[in-house]
Design an enzyme around this catalytic site. Structure first.
Site, PDB file in Angstrom:
ATOM      1  N   LEU B  85       0.825  -1.205   0.000  1.00 44.72           N
ATOM      2  CA  LEU B  85       0.000   0.000   0.000  1.00 44.72           C
ATOM      3  C   LEU B  85       0.860   1.258   0.000  1.00 44.72           C
ATOM      4  O   LEU B  85       2.009   1.241   0.436  1.00 44.72           O
ATOM      5  CB  LEU B  85      -0.922  -0.039   1.224  1.00 44.72           C
ATOM      6  CG  LEU B  85      -1.868  -1.261   1.240  1.00 44.72           C
ATOM      7  CD1 LEU B  85      -2.395  -1.545   2.634  1.00 44.72           C
ATOM      8  CD2 LEU B  85      -3.005  -1.063   0.244  1.00 44.72           C
ATOM      9  N   PRO B  86       0.289   2.371  -0.493  1.00 44.32           N
ATOM     10  CA  PRO B  86       1.132   3.550  -0.714  1.00 44.32           C
ATOM     11  C   PRO B  86       1.504   4.363   0.521  1.00 44.32           C
ATOM     12  O   PRO B  86       2.471   5.129   0.461  1.00 44.32           O
ATOM     13  CB  PRO B  86       0.309   4.403  -1.690  1.00 44.32           C
ATOM     14  CG  PRO B  86      -1.082   3.904  -1.604  1.00 44.32           C
ATOM     15  CD  PRO B  86      -1.029   2.483  -1.134  1.00 44.32           C
ATOM     16  N   THR B 117       6.075   0.581   2.284  1.00 47.09           N
ATOM     17  CA  THR B 117       7.072   1.350   3.034  1.00 47.09           C
ATOM     18  C   THR B 117       6.334   2.410   3.834  1.00 47.09           C
ATOM     19  O   THR B 117       5.720   3.319   3.262  1.00 47.09           O
ATOM     20  CB  THR B 117       8.084   2.022   2.084  1.00 47.09           C
ATOM     21  OG1 THR B 117       8.800   0.996   1.399  1.00 47.09           O
ATOM     22  CG2 THR B 117       9.065   2.892   2.858  1.00 47.09           C
ATOM     23  N   LYS B 192      15.092   0.031   5.761  1.00 50.89           N
ATOM     24  CA  LYS B 192      14.807   0.596   4.439  1.00 50.89           C
ATOM     25  C   LYS B 192      14.898   2.119   4.468  1.00 50.89           C
ATOM     26  O   LYS B 192      15.486   2.737   3.574  1.00 50.89           O
ATOM     27  CB  LYS B 192      13.429   0.168   3.934  1.00 50.89           C
ATOM     28  CG  LYS B 192      13.000   1.017   2.734  1.00 50.89           C
ATOM     29  CD  LYS B 192      12.160   0.384   1.709  1.00 50.89           C
ATOM     30  CE  LYS B 192      12.042   1.332   0.517  1.00 50.89           C
ATOM     31  NZ  LYS B 192      10.992   1.005  -0.401  1.00 50.89           N
TER      32      LYS B 192
END
Lengths: 334, 334
Positions: B85-86, B117, B192
């Protein structure tokens, strides 16, 4: 006509270049220069030295060097002159000042090798001045630090014509391992400043990222290892990690001692900022990095390794600067 | 008692994990997720999908997927659920909102893999919510972009227990190549963000240094080659150089298209800044970098590759910001 004259002269010059009997003048016997001059002596060159510190001169004389009274005298008595000076001002003074090197030039094509790290614009200007006296100045700044200077493993980044680069190479090889031709006059300085600009910026970035990750609970070695196999990998993370305990044998694991001093990084990035300013070239994050090293220096880390920014982060107040940074960066754009 | 119970359960779970008959639910069929779901289908898994775009759902159904009506339904019908998902908000809504995944949990140890992310603090919070329903959420953000998603060569950075990491591995290997365990819940997200923070900062640095060197007259390929064998070397310079013409096949050599969009880099560094802010961790150059990508986005480079900062430098007014930056950085210190 000039070409054919050069054609006759060059083999003769090369012959002398290869001879260990050539006389080398050396000015600037500091932490780097003293080792470089000593390595030239070890390679069999006769070396005449000058420095404002008589103690530094004495140490080299004890190793077999000859003492000169001025830069001018060095130029008049040498076949090749190497300089290793702390600032642009020193270079201008030693080359062009009273009793400067330029006043001792007494033969054609005298070769000057300046291994100082200085403003490339000034380096080109000094080179132009010497050219008007038929002398040649190559900018040959180094990387590798005092350990590299002592071991003779420095990298020299050289600016000047290809022909003069070939002529200079044997002397530089007596002091270093990697001799890289970067382009015309000034190119050695420019490449060095650009490299150290990236290095200085990436060290700040790696320090902040390592600090963030560790503070948020990730193991420092795991964090570094993933970064080093991903798109965040860089010299600052892989071989010089600023977080104590990630790597052995680096400054961060010995109290930030024995590396590349914050004050020297500040100087190099400052030269990049200065060159950018003088040529109207934008350098926003470079300028930010320069100021960060100024702060690090003021916070008593000037003589520590530049990776000590990681330690400064432990002391910084955690203000987030959104508004100020927005204003700052916005002013850079149309 | 609990340990012996787990001991009995695990081999059974592993047996199911290794079976291609397991039902996988997939939510988020965007530029990345659509490829990931397709790769799961190719590997023989039965895949049930949900997305707010019926067009995106239709494409996956055409490839063999089954359509679900809500995240809740996905959870109730699947053995493993993958989400891509964004934003953090989307993740909270899909997992914890009305008809969210959490409301469909109908068996013990149901495994959720979130490859979005997002803010690591939010990721941990969602994980805690699921844990209260005896379900497991691993954060598994990726690197590798849409090309890596399509080819099934993504890197997954995984946060969660070692045991759950082993359980998740076969599913992640169906979508990626490098599956890295980064630590406990949230560690995948943190690693990340830290990696992309360094990447974003170093890209700005390499862009400014390459621009400076080229403007001062050095050949771009010579400049890059010396940097890449010196202490300035980094991924941004070696494999993704932002200066057009240095490397072939990178975004800078095709008009900054087809890479990692500025808006995505802005998002990732923004998450790092947000996490730092929420935990009172200083991030000066990270914040400066975030704002730089905000400016780049506003200057119509949002959908271009993030290395287009090099092109923005051609348009920046060359103000040098000494005073402002001094003030800015000074406020960070005592």
């Amino acid at each position: 006509m000039k070409m054919s004259f050069d054609y006759v002269q060059r083999p003769l010059l090369r012959f002398f270049s290869a001879s260990s009997k050539e006389r080398i003048g050396f000015i600037g016997l500091g932490a780097m220069g003293a080792h470089q001059a000593a390595n030239l002596l070890k390679k069999g060159y006769s070396v005449t030295v000058f420095d404002i510190s008589s103690e530094a001169v004495g140490k080299l004389v004890a190793k077999g060097a000859t003492k000169a009274q001025s830069p001018k005298e060095i130029a008049s008595q040498s076949d090749v002159i190497v300089t290793m000076l702390p600032s642009s001002d020193n270079v201008v003074k030693v080359y062009l000042g009273d009793n400067g090197l330029i006043h001792g030039i007494n033969k054609k094509d005298l070769l000057f090798l300046d291994s100082s790290t200085i403003d490339p614009i000034i380096s080109r200007s000094v080179s132009d001045n010497l050219a008007s006296k038929n002398a040649i100045l190559l900018d040959c700044p180094v990387s590798g630090g005092t350990l590299g200077a002592e071991a003779g493993t420095l990298t020299f980044m050289v600016g000047g014509s290809k022909e003069n680069f070939q002529r200079a190479k044997p002397y530089l090889e007596a002091m270093g391992k990697n001799i890289v031709h970067c382009g015309d006059s000034g190119a050695g300085q420019i490449v060095k400043l650009c490299n150290n600009l990236i290095l200085g910026i990436s060290m700040l970035g790696v320090s902040e990222a390592m600090n963030l990750g560790v503070k948020l609970g990730v193991d420092k070695k795991v964090l570094a290892s993933v970064i080093n196999t991903s798109s965040g990998r860089c010299w600052s993370s892989e071989t010089y990690n600023p977080c104590p305990g990630v790597l052995e044998g680096v400054p961060s694991s010995r109290g930030y001692t024995g590396g590349f001093q914050t004050n020297l990084m500040k100087k190099d990035i400052g030269l990049a900022v200065q060159a950018a300013t003088s040529q109207n070239i934008p350098l926003p994050i470079g300028t930010f990095a320069f100021k960060s090293y100024e702060v690090l220096s003021k916070e008593s880390y000037g003589n520590k390794d530049f990776s000590s920014y990681f330690e400064l982060l432990q002391k910084l107040k955690p203000h987030i600067l959104e508004k100020q940074v927005v204003e700052l960066v916005s002013k850079e754009t149309h």
